[in-house]
Design a protein around this motif. Structure first.
Motif, PDB file in Angstrom:
ATOM      1  N   SER A  44     127.497 -35.797  77.233  1.00 15.34           N
ATOM      2  CA  SER A  44     127.878 -36.802  78.240  1.00 15.34           C
ATOM      3  C   SER A  44     128.474 -36.137  79.478  1.00 15.34           C
ATOM      4  O   SER A  44     128.169 -36.519  80.618  1.00 15.34           O
ATOM      5  CB  SER A  44     128.881 -37.778  77.638  1.00 15.34           C
ATOM      6  N   ILE A  45     129.330 -35.144  79.256  1.00  8.82           N
ATOM      7  CA  ILE A  45     129.948 -34.438  80.381  1.00  8.82           C
ATOM      8  C   ILE A  45     128.889 -33.724  81.210  1.00  8.82           C
ATOM      9  O   ILE A  45     128.914 -33.741  82.453  1.00  8.82           O
ATOM     10  CB  ILE A  45     131.000 -33.434  79.868  1.00  8.82           C
ATOM     11  N   GLU A  46     127.918 -33.097  80.558  1.00  8.84           N
ATOM     12  CA  GLU A  46     126.838 -32.422  81.284  1.00  8.84           C
ATOM     13  C   GLU A  46     126.009 -33.425  82.079  1.00  8.84           C
ATOM     14  O   GLU A  46     125.559 -33.132  83.191  1.00  8.84           O
ATOM     15  CB  GLU A  46     125.963 -31.646  80.302  1.00  8.84           C
ATOM     16  N   THR A  47     125.811 -34.611  81.501  1.00  9.81           N
ATOM     17  CA  THR A  47     125.088 -35.670  82.212  1.00  9.81           C
ATOM     18  C   THR A  47     125.834 -36.083  83.472  1.00  9.81           C
ATOM     19  O   THR A  47     125.252 -36.210  84.553  1.00  9.81           O
ATOM     20  CB  THR A  47     124.896 -36.885  81.293  1.00  9.81           C
ATOM     21  N   ILE A  48     127.134 -36.272  83.328  1.00  6.54           N
ATOM     22  CA  ILE A  48     127.946 -36.666  84.472  1.00  6.54           C
ATOM     23  C   ILE A  48     127.952 -35.569  85.533  1.00  6.54           C
ATOM     24  O   ILE A  48     127.792 -35.833  86.731  1.00  6.54           O
ATOM     25  CB  ILE A  48     129.385 -36.992  84.013  1.00  6.54           C
ATOM     26  N   ALA A  49     128.129 -34.326  85.082  1.00 10.20           N
ATOM     27  CA  ALA A  49     128.180 -33.209  86.029  1.00 10.20           C
ATOM     28  C   ALA A  49     126.867 -33.048  86.778  1.00 10.20           C
ATOM     29  O   ALA A  49     126.844 -32.683  87.964  1.00 10.20           O
ATOM     30  CB  ALA A  49     128.521 -31.919  85.289  1.00 10.20           C
ATOM     31  N   ALA A  50     125.750 -33.325  86.093  1.00 12.18           N
ATOM     32  CA  ALA A  50     124.442 -33.182  86.741  1.00 12.18           C
ATOM     33  C   ALA A  50     124.197 -34.257  87.784  1.00 12.18           C
ATOM     34  O   ALA A  50     123.508 -34.030  88.776  1.00 12.18           O
ATOM     35  CB  ALA A  50     123.331 -33.226  85.690  1.00 12.18           C
ATOM     36  N   ALA A  51     124.791 -35.443  87.561  1.00  9.54           N
ATOM     37  CA  ALA A  51     124.476 -36.572  88.436  1.00  9.54           C
ATOM     38  C   ALA A  51     125.552 -36.898  89.445  1.00  9.54           C
ATOM     39  O   ALA A  51     125.306 -37.624  90.408  1.00  9.54           O
ATOM     40  CB  ALA A  51     124.207 -37.815  87.579  1.00  9.54           C
ATOM     41  N   ASP A  52     126.754 -36.383  89.238  1.00 13.98           N
ATOM     42  CA  ASP A  52     127.886 -36.853  90.036  1.00 13.98           C
ATOM     43  C   ASP A  52     128.732 -35.670  90.484  1.00 13.98           C
ATOM     44  O   ASP A  52     129.195 -34.884  89.664  1.00 13.98           O
ATOM     45  CB  ASP A  52     128.726 -37.816  89.185  1.00 13.98           C
ATOM     46  N   ALA A  57     134.347 -37.070  88.693  1.00 15.91           N
ATOM     47  CA  ALA A  57     133.487 -36.314  87.772  1.00 15.91           C
ATOM     48  C   ALA A  57     134.062 -34.929  87.512  1.00 15.91           C
ATOM     49  O   ALA A  57     134.020 -34.429  86.377  1.00 15.91           O
ATOM     50  CB  ALA A  57     132.078 -36.208  88.353  1.00 15.91           C
ATOM     51  N   ARG A  58     134.596 -34.292  88.557  1.00 16.79           N
ATOM     52  CA  ARG A  58     135.200 -32.972  88.352  1.00 16.79           C
ATOM     53  C   ARG A  58     136.439 -33.070  87.466  1.00 16.79           C
ATOM     54  O   ARG A  58     136.679 -32.208  86.607  1.00 16.79           O
ATOM     55  CB  ARG A  58     135.552 -32.362  89.712  1.00 16.79           C
ATOM     56  N   GLN A  59     137.220 -34.130  87.635  1.00 20.06           N
ATOM     57  CA  GLN A  59     138.378 -34.328  86.776  1.00 20.06           C
ATOM     58  C   GLN A  59     137.958 -34.534  85.330  1.00 20.06           C
ATOM     59  O   GLN A  59     138.634 -34.059  84.407  1.00 20.06           O
ATOM     60  CB  GLN A  59     139.187 -35.531  87.273  1.00 20.06           C
TER      61      GLN A  59
END
Length: 414
Positions: A44-52, A57-59
């Motif tokens: 999930s974190i990788e998904t968020i980092a890829a899209a946002d 998202a950085r937090q």
């Protein structure tokens, strides 16, 4: 009595071993559940980092890293507790079993507690994850459209080549998209959603341009062939017309003063040189066409077209000059009347709605009247300069038109 006591204590030892083993199994289950939850959350974190790329998202990424360190700590405690006690040893003391149970229970409790923190963290990420998944949903269709466009461009090039047209420049442009396709295939996880979608759009746009140009190439080649034939015909016609300029110049010299024709003396020789140069360029364009250097052919055709147009105007100028001079020599008053009509029309416009004209308008119009009179009187000499007269009349009308435009602009803004 002694035997019974040993069996009773042995029973208690086995019970403690069983309790310790149960604690070990529970801790192991908690460890694997935590590990699974961590791996799921990492996706999930990788998904968020890829899209946002937002601060939120950085937090989230930083928060997950902090949780990861906490998970490593409790996992280390669990592993140490497991390694410290061999519950399968035959002579396992009751105190050791009890201590193992206690340590493993504490380890399990820590694992469960941290998993609870992980679950609460995951729940807080849900809005970011929903947004990221929505963004990522754009990637696959964009990538597929880009790949389809590349296939379409490649097929179009193959079809053109089957007709004997090389299209090397288009093939080079298509090949240049290879590195971009590689990055596109690496996906949003490596390059981010926005960059990946933008890359897909660029590939789509460039591939479509190649496909469209390839599809137009056969017609473009046919059109170039038609234009080359037309320009060759036009060049030959201009060469023939240039040969007829000399008789026109002779007539001008015979009937009119030098001022009326001396600026045209260079036209025949210049026209011959220009047509010869144009024919050389057409030969060069023909060679470029045979070698399918399309851009070069197009540039040469435009150069020849411009050159022949200028030559056509120069050649026509001599006959046009003779025609206009003959007309004004027969009746100069017609040119005067035309100019005076323009002046009177401007004067009526300047006086519309006024009792006294605006000096800004009246002065140039009065000057125009005087210029007409002077130009007409200049024709009374022995060898009148009819060409200067025609130019003066044209310039007077231009000055009058400027006054008219100024009046209309002022009134239009009022």
């Amino acid at each position: 009595m002694t035997t019974a006591s040993r069996r009773w204590f042995g029973g208690r030892d086995e019970s403690r071993r069983a309790d310790a083993q149960a604690a070990k199994d529970a801790a192991a289950a908690a460890f694997y559940e935590l590990d699974t939850a961590q791996r799921d959350l990492r996706i999930s974190i990788e998904t968020i980092a890829a899209a946002d790329g937002s601060p939120a998202a950085r937090q989230a990424t930083e928060g997950f890293a902090a949780l990861g360190r906490r998970i490593d700590e409790v996992s280390h405690v669990y592993i140490e507790a497991v390694d410290a006690h061999d519950l399968d040893r035959a002579e396992l003391e009751a105190s050791v079993a009890t201590r193992a149970r206690e340590q493993l229970t504490r380890a399990r409790d820590e694992l469960v507690r941290v998993q609870g923190e992980l679950e609460r963290f995951a729940q807080g990420l849900q809005p970011l994850l929903d947004k990221a998944e929505t963004q990522l949903a754009r990637v696959a269709p964009a990538r597929e459209r880009a790949k389809a466009a590349l296939i379409g461009a490649s097929d179009a090039l193959d079809a053109v080549r089957a007709k004997g047209i090389r299209a090397d420049d288009l093939a080079a442009r298509l090949a240049a998209l290879g590195p971009e396709l590689t990055k596109l295939n690496q996906g949003a996880a490596q390059h981010g959603v926005q960059e990946t979608v933008q890359r897909a759009d660029r590939i789509l746009r460039d591939a479509e341009a190649v496909r469209a140009e390839a599809a137009r190439l056969p017609e473009r080649a046919a059109e170039i062939d038609r234009r080359l034939v037309s320009l060759r015909t036009r060049a030959q016609a201009l060469r023939n017309r240039a040969d007829r300029v000399d008789p026109v110049l002779s007539e001008l010299r015979r009937r009119f003063s030098a001022a009326c024709w001396q600026d045209l003396q260079h036209v025949p020789d210049q026209a011959v040189r220009d047509v010869a140069r144009a024919e050389e360029q057409l030969l060069e364009a023909g060679r470029a066409r045979d070698e399918q250097r399309w851009a070069e052919v197009g540039a040469l055709i435009e150069a020849v077209r411009g050159s022949l147009g200028a030559t056509d105007e120069a050649v026509s100028a001599a006959q046009d000059r003779l025609t206009r001079l003959e007309a004004v020599a027969r009746d100069p008053q017609a040119e005067v009347d035309r100019t005076r009509f323009a002046i009177r029309d401007a004067q009526r416009l300047a006086m519309a709605g006024r009792s006294v004209p605006d000096p800004r308008h009246a002065r140039p119009l009065d000057d125009a009247v005087a210029r007409v009179a002077r130009a007409l009187s200049a024709l009374e000499g022995r060898h009148p300069d009819y060409w200067a007269f025609l130019l003066e009349m044209a310039d007077v009308r231009a000055s009058v038109n400027r006054v008219v435009s100024g009046i209309r602009a002022e009134r239009g803004h009022a």
